[in-house]
Write a protein that holds these residues in place. Structure first.
Motif, short mmCIF file in Angstrom:
data_model
loop_
_atom_site.label_atom_id
_atom_site.label_comp_id
_atom_site.label_asym_id
_atom_site.label_seq_id
_atom_site.Cartn_x
_atom_site.Cartn_y
_atom_site.Cartn_z
N VAL A 319 29.27 21.08 92.35
CA VAL A 319 29.21 20.93 90.89
C VAL A 319 27.86 20.30 90.55
O VAL A 319 27.52 19.22 91.05
N THR A 320 27.09 20.98 89.73
CA THR A 320 25.74 20.50 89.43
C THR A 320 25.63 19.80 88.09
O THR A 320 24.75 18.98 87.88
N SER A 321 26.53 20.15 87.18
CA SER A 321 26.52 19.46 85.89
C SER A 321 27.90 19.58 85.26
O SER A 321 28.71 20.45 85.61
N GLY A 322 28.16 18.68 84.32
CA GLY A 322 29.39 18.75 83.55
C GLY A 322 30.65 18.42 84.32
O GLY A 322 30.60 17.85 85.41
N VAL A 323 31.77 18.81 83.75
CA VAL A 323 33.08 18.52 84.33
C VAL A 323 33.79 19.83 84.61
O VAL A 323 33.87 20.71 83.74
N PHE A 324 34.27 19.96 85.84
CA PHE A 324 35.10 21.10 86.20
C PHE A 324 36.56 20.74 85.92
O PHE A 324 37.04 19.69 86.33
N ASN A 325 37.26 21.62 85.22
CA ASN A 325 38.69 21.43 84.95
C ASN A 325 39.48 22.60 85.52
O ASN A 325 39.08 23.77 85.35
N ARG A 326 40.54 22.26 86.18
CA ARG A 326 41.38 23.29 86.79
C ARG A 326 41.85 24.31 85.75
O ARG A 326 42.30 23.94 84.67
N SER A 351 41.92 19.47 105.90
CA SER A 351 42.94 19.09 104.93
C SER A 351 42.38 19.26 103.52
O SER A 351 41.19 19.06 103.28
N ARG A 352 43.24 19.61 102.58
CA ARG A 352 42.77 19.77 101.21
C ARG A 352 43.89 19.52 100.21
O ARG A 352 45.06 19.65 100.53
N ASN A 353 43.47 19.16 99.01
CA ASN A 353 44.42 18.89 97.95
C ASN A 353 43.97 19.58 96.68
O ASN A 353 42.77 19.64 96.38
N ILE A 354 44.93 20.12 95.94
CA ILE A 354 44.61 20.72 94.64
C ILE A 354 44.16 19.59 93.71
O ILE A 354 44.77 18.53 93.65
N ILE A 355 43.09 19.83 92.97
CA ILE A 355 42.58 18.80 92.06
C ILE A 355 42.57 19.33 90.62
O ILE A 355 42.54 20.54 90.40
N GLU A 356 42.59 18.41 89.68
CA GLU A 356 42.61 18.79 88.27
C GLU A 356 41.19 18.87 87.70
O GLU A 356 40.92 19.69 86.83
N ASN A 357 40.29 17.99 88.18
CA ASN A 357 38.93 18.04 87.67
C ASN A 357 37.95 17.51 88.71
O ASN A 357 38.34 16.89 89.70
N ALA A 358 36.70 17.78 88.48
CA ALA A 358 35.62 17.31 89.36
C ALA A 358 34.36 17.17 88.53
O ALA A 358 34.19 17.85 87.50
#
Length: 532
Positions: A319-326, A351-358
């Motif tokens: 992610v280079t800018s802003g907010v990522f939302n699922r 291992s991995r987990n589903i995320i809502e934002n980044a």
């Protein structure tokens, strides 16, 4: 709750670079240990060992005791959101490492104090220097006899061309290793060879404090330490945050990752000094995450079969800018279409987990049904594209066939997916009656990994027939010049996008062709013109 700028300020995204066996994976695991992510660090002492490094998740890595693909490790530590990019040290996998470095904002350079600056470190440092990112140095294995600390600093300057500033300084080395002195915080960390985890920290009033004589109890060692500190203060480089930020001065930390000594001190200093998410260049100018609050990011890695049970494929996005939302819709710039990103994940190796934002600086994984390529740009708004990925001409080639014709379909799928990962480059013979597939790699160990993964992940046994070529050059020219060249030149192939590539056995052959056909342009990589 943090606002956008505060979220960005807490991000640290860095890669660890080193020569093989310098202790990189061990250092990574100790960083995880101090963050509380794991209770016990793994070991990569050999394939017979029952424990393996957490960051080495691929089965062949566990067997060989080496890293062959980059891992992403995401942890929280002391208020910081830390993204660690653990890269392969082995030179045969340097292309994966180079691409991963494009996603990092800084780098930790790990050096074996006994061996100094080694060949692969030089290559990786060069990429970091080209990008101008800050480089922090951890001199490892101080509990073994190594080179003189001043000699190691001189090597950094002579071999890599970078000045250094020791943040702390070793008291002794090898059997005499007694600890390190923190020059900024005026503390001494004492090394206990019988129990390295038992680290005693003492405050002192500088190197001349009589308390040091009581603590160390070796007059010769203390005298040497004081002389060295005086020399550093008089003749050494000054601490300069601006030069560190520009990658022109590297802070040095001394310790032993295997013994857990000096790692937490390094981590604490590093997180204070390392940069928050930095700008990236695009074809529409610089994209600064602190000014550009719309989401954007780029794909720097694709990995198939991280979960062999599901035969999935994950694209790693920085992610280079802003907010990522699922669930958000973004523009896939290369394809020119909108797409919905429904199941973003964050990683701890496999291992991995589903995320809502980044946020900018984070690394997320996107399920890839075959729509992504390395270098793809995704944006919330607009159509700009980030600069292209580093790409290298293969140096080793082999004709590839599947042994069992009944497995042809799974073979073709495996080869295609591994090509899209960037693990191999695939070529097909040009204008031949019988089409032949040719694999190109940067290092020969990649052939072994290719054979292993096709067999274990795609159930396809393959035959590799090594070819005598050492150079690949993508060619361009006007239509008349190209037609003449194609009639006269043997060993022509096409890449996966149908572009013509000429293979050469040696540099003499290549130079001869260049002299003979001055109207033809020979390029070292495939990104000299836009990919359709």
């Amino acid at each position: 709750m943090k606002n956008y700028r505060e979220e960005l300020q807490s991000r640290r995204t860095f890669a660890i670079i080193s020569h093989p066996d310098a202790g990189k994976t061990t250092l990574t695991e100790k960083l995880l240990y101090y963050s509380g992510t794991i209770r016990e660090a793994g070991s990569v002492k050999g394939k017979k060992n029952s424990k393996h490094a957490l960051s080495d998740w691929m089965e062949i890595e566990k067997q060989r005791g080496i890293s062959v693909t980059s891992s992403v490790l995401e942890v929280l530590y002391s208020g910081y959101h830390v993204n660690i990019l653990d890269t392969p040290g082995h030179e045969d996998f340097s292309e994966d490492t180079y691409r991963t470095l494009t996603a990092a904002d800084s780098a930790t350079m790990l050096i074996d104090a006994a061996k100094g600056v080694e060949a692969q470190t030089k290559k990786l440092f060069k990429v970091c220097r080209m990008r101008g990112i800050p480089i922090f140095t951890f001199m490892n294995k101080l509990d073994r006899q190594g080179k003189d600390p001043f000699e190691l600093m001189e090597e950094l300057e002579d071999v890599l061309g970078i000045r250094s500033y020791p943040m702390n300084w070793p008291i002794g080395m090898g059997q005499d290793f007694s600890g390190v002195y923190d020059r900024h915080r005026k503390k001494i960390e004492l090394f206990n060879p019988d129990d390295p985890k038992d680290i005693e920290v003492r405050d002192v009033n500088g190197p001349d404090d009589p308390l040091i004589d009581e603590i160390i109890q070796d007059p010769g060692l203390v005298e040497q330490f004081r002389e060295e500190i005086e020399l550093l203060d008089v003749a050494g480089d000054s601490f300069d945050e601006e030069l560190i930020a520009e990658g022109k001065l590297t802070p040095i930390f001394w310790g032993s990752a295997i013994s857990n000594f000096g790692v937490q001190t390094f981590l604490d200093h590093f997180l204070e000094m390392a940069p928050a998410p930095t700008p990236r260049e695009s074809n529409q100018g610089e994209i600064n995450p602190f000014d550009h609050e719309k989401f954007s990011g780029f794909i720097f890695k694709i990995q198939a079969n991280m979960n062999p049970a599901h035969r999935d494929r994950i694209a790693f996005l920085r992610v280079t800018s802003g907010v990522f939302n699922r669930g958000m819709s973004v523009n896939h710039v290369r394809l020119g279409k909108q797409m919905k990103l429904a199941q973003p994940t964050q990683f701890l190796a496999q291992s991995r987990n589903i995320i809502e934002n980044a946020y900018a600086g984070d690394i997320i994984g996107l399920y890839d049904p075959g729509t992504f390529r390395i270098g793809d740009t995704l944006v919330e708004d607009g159509s700009f594209e980030f600069d292209e990925m580093p790409h290298f001409s293969p140096e080793h080639f082999a004709a590839i066939t599947v042994k069992d014709a009944m497995k042809h379909k799974s073979f073709e799928k495996g080869v295609q997916q591994l090509t899209e990962e960037g693990a191999i480059q695939l070529f097909k013979t040009y204008n031949k009656t019988i089409e032949q597939q040719i694999v190109g790699v940067v290092g020969v160990l990649q052939f072994e990994v290719l054979e292993y993964r096709l067999k274990n992940e795609y159930k396809s046994d393959i035959q590799l027939e090594r070819l005598p070529f050492s150079f690949a050059r993508w060619i361009e020219g006007d239509e008349q010049a190209l037609e003449k060249f194609k009639r006269m030149q043997r060993n022509l192939v096409t890449d996966r996008d149908g572009r013509i590539v000429c293979l050469f056995e040696n540099e003499f052959q290549m130079r001869t062709a260049q002299d003979k056909y001055p109207d033809i342009q020979f390029y070292e990589n495939s990104y000299t013109k836009p990919i359709s």
